[in-house]
Structures are given as structure tokens and as C-alpha cells.
Scaffold this motif. Structure first.
Motif, PDB file in Angstrom:
ATOM      1  N   ARG A   1       2.701  -2.135  -6.261  1.00 63.87           N
ATOM      2  CA  ARG A   1       2.707  -0.916  -5.452  1.00 63.87           C
ATOM      3  C   ARG A   1       1.447  -0.113  -5.751  1.00 63.87           C
ATOM      4  NH1 ARG A   1       7.184  -1.343  -8.598  1.00 63.87           N
ATOM      5  NH2 ARG A   1       6.667   0.573  -9.706  1.00 63.87           N
ATOM      6  N   VAL A   2       0.470  -0.196  -4.862  1.00 61.96           N
ATOM      7  CA  VAL A   2      -0.848   0.358  -5.148  1.00 61.96           C
ATOM      8  C   VAL A   2      -1.220   1.447  -4.145  1.00 61.96           C
ATOM      9  CG1 VAL A   2      -3.312  -0.189  -5.432  1.00 61.96           C
ATOM     10  CG2 VAL A   2      -1.573  -1.855  -6.135  1.00 61.96           C
ATOM     11  N   GLY A   3      -1.577   2.628  -4.659  1.00 62.63           N
ATOM     12  CA  GLY A   3      -1.992   3.726  -3.811  1.00 62.63           C
ATOM     13  C   GLY A   3      -3.371   4.246  -4.164  1.00 62.63           C
TER      14      GLY A   3
ATOM     15  N   ALA B   1       0.849  -1.197   0.000  1.00 61.83           N
ATOM     16  CA  ALA B   1       0.000   0.000   0.000  1.00 61.83           C
ATOM     17  C   ALA B   1       0.881   1.242   0.000  1.00 61.83           C
ATOM     18  CB  ALA B   1      -0.909   0.002   1.220  1.00 61.83           C
ATOM     19  N   VAL B   2       0.758   2.036  -1.056  1.00 63.01           N
ATOM     20  CA  VAL B   2       1.528   3.278  -1.161  1.00 63.01           C
ATOM     21  C   VAL B   2       0.735   4.386  -0.477  1.00 63.01           C
ATOM     22  CG1 VAL B   2       2.614   4.918  -2.726  1.00 63.01           C
ATOM     23  CG2 VAL B   2       2.543   2.481  -3.322  1.00 63.01           C
ATOM     24  N   THR B   3       1.221   4.816   0.666  1.00 61.20           N
ATOM     25  CA  THR B   3       0.444   5.715   1.530  1.00 61.20           C
ATOM     26  C   THR B   3       0.888   7.169   1.440  1.00 61.20           C
ATOM     27  OG1 THR B   3       1.920   5.156   3.386  1.00 61.20           O
ATOM     28  CG2 THR B   3      -0.100   3.878   3.166  1.00 61.20           C
ATOM     29  N   LYS B   4       1.612   7.519   0.383  1.00 62.69           N
ATOM     30  CA  LYS B   4       2.192   8.868   0.282  1.00 62.69           C
ATOM     31  C   LYS B   4       1.144   9.979   0.209  1.00 62.69           C
ATOM     32  CE  LYS B   4       2.685   8.781  -4.772  1.00 62.69           C
ATOM     33  NZ  LYS B   4       3.604   8.885  -5.914  1.00 62.69           N
ATOM     34  N   SER B   5      -0.068   9.652  -0.231  1.00 60.68           N
ATOM     35  CA  SER B   5      -1.087  10.689  -0.411  1.00 60.68           C
ATOM     36  C   SER B   5      -2.058  10.790   0.763  1.00 60.68           C
ATOM     37  CB  SER B   5      -1.889  10.411  -1.693  1.00 60.68           C
ATOM     38  OG  SER B   5      -2.608   9.189  -1.572  1.00 60.68           O
TER      39      SER B   5
ATOM     40  N   SER C   1      -1.432   9.374   8.495  1.00 65.19           N
ATOM     41  CA  SER C   1      -1.171   8.146   9.245  1.00 65.19           C
ATOM     42  C   SER C   1      -2.447   7.442   9.703  1.00 65.19           C
ATOM     43  CB  SER C   1      -0.293   8.457  10.463  1.00 65.19           C
ATOM     44  OG  SER C   1       0.977   8.924  10.042  1.00 65.19           O
ATOM     45  N   LEU C   2      -3.461   8.215  10.059  1.00 69.05           N
ATOM     46  CA  LEU C   2      -4.717   7.613  10.500  1.00 69.05           C
ATOM     47  C   LEU C   2      -5.367   6.815   9.370  1.00 69.05           C
ATOM     48  CD1 LEU C   2      -6.404  10.374  12.705  1.00 69.05           C
ATOM     49  CD2 LEU C   2      -5.600   8.111  13.435  1.00 69.05           C
ATOM     50  N   THR C   3      -5.288   7.347   8.158  1.00 68.19           N
ATOM     51  CA  THR C   3      -5.851   6.641   6.999  1.00 68.19           C
ATOM     52  C   THR C   3      -5.040   5.390   6.701  1.00 68.19           C
ATOM     53  OG1 THR C   3      -6.541   8.785   6.110  1.00 68.19           O
ATOM     54  CG2 THR C   3      -6.604   6.915   4.609  1.00 68.19           C
ATOM     55  N   ALA C   4      -3.720   5.508   6.800  1.00 66.30           N
ATOM     56  CA  ALA C   4      -2.865   4.338   6.592  1.00 66.30           C
ATOM     57  C   ALA C   4      -3.169   3.262   7.637  1.00 66.30           C
ATOM     58  CB  ALA C   4      -1.396   4.750   6.665  1.00 66.30           C
ATOM     59  N   GLU C   5      -3.456   3.708   8.846  1.00 69.66           N
ATOM     60  CA  GLU C   5      -3.750   2.764   9.930  1.00 69.66           C
ATOM     61  C   GLU C   5      -5.014   1.952   9.637  1.00 69.66           C
ATOM     62  OE1 GLU C   5      -4.035   2.688  14.817  1.00 69.66           O
ATOM     63  OE2 GLU C   5      -4.298   4.589  13.750  1.00 69.66           O
TER      64      GLU C   5
ATOM     65  N   LEU D   1       8.148   8.694   5.336  1.00 75.37           N
ATOM     66  CA  LEU D   1       8.222   7.319   5.843  1.00 75.37           C
ATOM     67  C   LEU D   1       8.558   7.311   7.332  1.00 75.37           C
ATOM     68  CD1 LEU D   1       9.662   4.215   4.094  1.00 75.37           C
ATOM     69  CD2 LEU D   1      10.169   4.609   6.502  1.00 75.37           C
ATOM     70  N   LEU D   2       9.533   8.098   7.720  1.00 77.28           N
ATOM     71  CA  LEU D   2       9.918   8.157   9.133  1.00 77.28           C
ATOM     72  C   LEU D   2       8.763   8.645   9.997  1.00 77.28           C
ATOM     73  CD1 LEU D   2      13.522   9.602   8.759  1.00 77.28           C
ATOM     74  CD2 LEU D   2      12.886   7.261   9.390  1.00 77.28           C
TER      75      LEU D   2
END
Length: 225
Positions: free
Chosen positions: A216-218, A31-35, A38-42, A60-61
Motif C-alpha cells: 500500500r504505497v502513497g 496506490a493510496v490516494t488519500k492525500s 481525483s485528477l492526480t489519482a487519474e 473513496l466514494l
């Protein structure tokens, strides 16, 4: 919304695998979470996704710190990495998808405290806007990495042009597969090269058909409506 999107992506993975008699378990969804924050990535992590990717060191950090309670996440750096930033990131990632020069590899060797799983980035399409070495440079580049004990070449990575037709995209991915098989056949301990990182939201079904093991899917995971 994200749960529905994830279900759709997983369905497409299964359907693409079925077309070429592959096991969906052999395809790792990153999951490419660049956009997203953190809450959405979670949300994705809670849905069982354990591979997250960013293309920028600082992002990333930041996300890794925010999601530090999840010890099962594998972190992937998929963007171009400047040598001056290697020190700050290399011991915080599990996979690096854009190894494209000997000097970068040497910096990784110098700064890493463990073997880093690396994908060599290949610019198959020849686009000037893309990073990566040329297919003709691959063999000599792999041999140049022989003495770098912290650089573990797990596979190859490429990106197809965004606006290419399906036939052209499949040709690019098929070329990467042949290159991967060529390096894998050398049976180098430091470069097993068994993996293929290729395919994004717009073309991952084609990548799977041509042998991708990491996609690699975002956008497809976070789109609304």
C-alpha cells in the motif's frame, strides 16, 4: 513527476523481488490516494495502475464517482470501518483491508450483495494506537466467520511501527507470513488466506522480502522533488 515516482517504486519492487527470487508479478501495487485529488489519482490510472485505495469511506466514494469512466479500477478500503458506515460503502469496494471484529463481519454479511474480499487486520506490534486482533485471537476469529457467506478472507494485513528499525519491521512481517501460512493450511473454502497486505512507502521493500503480495504505497508515488 508521478511517472518518475512510479518508475522508481516499480524498480524497488523488482529489486526486492530479485533478492528473494520472487516474481514481481506476484506483488500488487496499491496506490493510496488519500492525500491527492481525483485528477492526480487519474494520472496514475493513465499510467496503468488499476488498484486504488482510500482510508475514508467518503473519500473513496467521491473518487470512485470521479473516476467512474475507468471500469478496470479495483477499489480498496484500507482504513478502520465503523459498523454504521458499512451499508454505504461495502458494495462499492473490491477489497477491505481492516476486518478486526466479529460484529463488523456480521454487519458486512448483512449489508453486502456479494462476497467481499477481506483481509483480517492483525496487530502484531501490540501498539495501542493500532487496530486489529492479536495473533493469539486469529484462529478462533477465523472459525467464527465460517457461516458468513459474504465474508471471503483472502489474507491478512498488518502495519509495522513507523519508527521501527529494519530488523524489527522484518520480524513483524515474517510473523504475519507464518500466521497466513497457518490459516492457509486449514484449506477453508471461505478463508483461503493466500494473500499478505503489508508494507507502505517507508517499508514496502522489506515487506516484499518477507512475502507481501499487496503493498500500500502513497507518499512514494506522490512526493515532489
Amino acid at each position: 513527476m508521478i511517472a518518475d515516482n512510479l518508475h522508481t517504486v516499480k524498480q524497488e519492487i523488482q529489486e526486492s523481488c530479485a533478492l528473494v527470487s520472487r516474481n514481481p508479478k506476484d506483488v500488487t501495487l496499491i496506490a493510496v490516494t488519500k492525500s491527492v485529488d481525483s485528477l492526480t489519482a487519474e494520472e496514475l490510472v493513465k499510467l496503468g495502475i488499476t488498484n486504488l485505495a482510500e482510508n475514508r469511506v467518503d473519500k473513496l466514494l467521491e473518487k470512485k464517482e470521479s473516476l467512474s469512466q475507468y471500469s478496470n479500477i479495483s477499489w480498496h478500503l484500507i482504513g478502520n470501518l465503523q459498523r454504521r458506515k458499512v451499508k454505504s460503502i461495502i458494495n462499492h469496494i473490491d477489497y477491505f483491508h481492516a476486518l478486526d471484529s466479529l460484529r463488523l463481519a456480521q454487519e458486512i454479511q448483512k449489508r453486502a450483495s456479494h462476497k467481499v474480499n477481506c483481509f483480517i487486520e492483525i496487530n502484531i506490534s501490540g501498539e495501542e494506537s493500532k487496530h486489529g486482533i492479536t495473533p493469539d485471537e486469529l484462529l478462533s476469529f477465523v472459525h467464527e466467520l465460517a457461516d458468513l457467506s459474504n465474508v471471503h478472507v483472502v489474507g491478512l494485513m498488518t502495519m509495522a511501527p513507523y519508527d521501527a528499525d529494519d530488523e524489527s519491521i522484518r520480524s513483524i512481517f515474517a510473523t504475519l507470513k507464518k500466521l497466513q501460512e497457518k490459516i492457509c493450511s486449514l484449506k477453508l473454502k471461505y478463508a483461503p488466506c493466500t494473500e499478505l497486505s503489508m508494507g507502505m512507502s517507508q517499508d514496502f521493500p522489506l515487506a516484499i522480502i518477507e512475502g507481501a503480495t499487496y503493498i500500500r504505497v502513497g507518499t512514494a508515488l506522490f512526493k515532489k522533488g
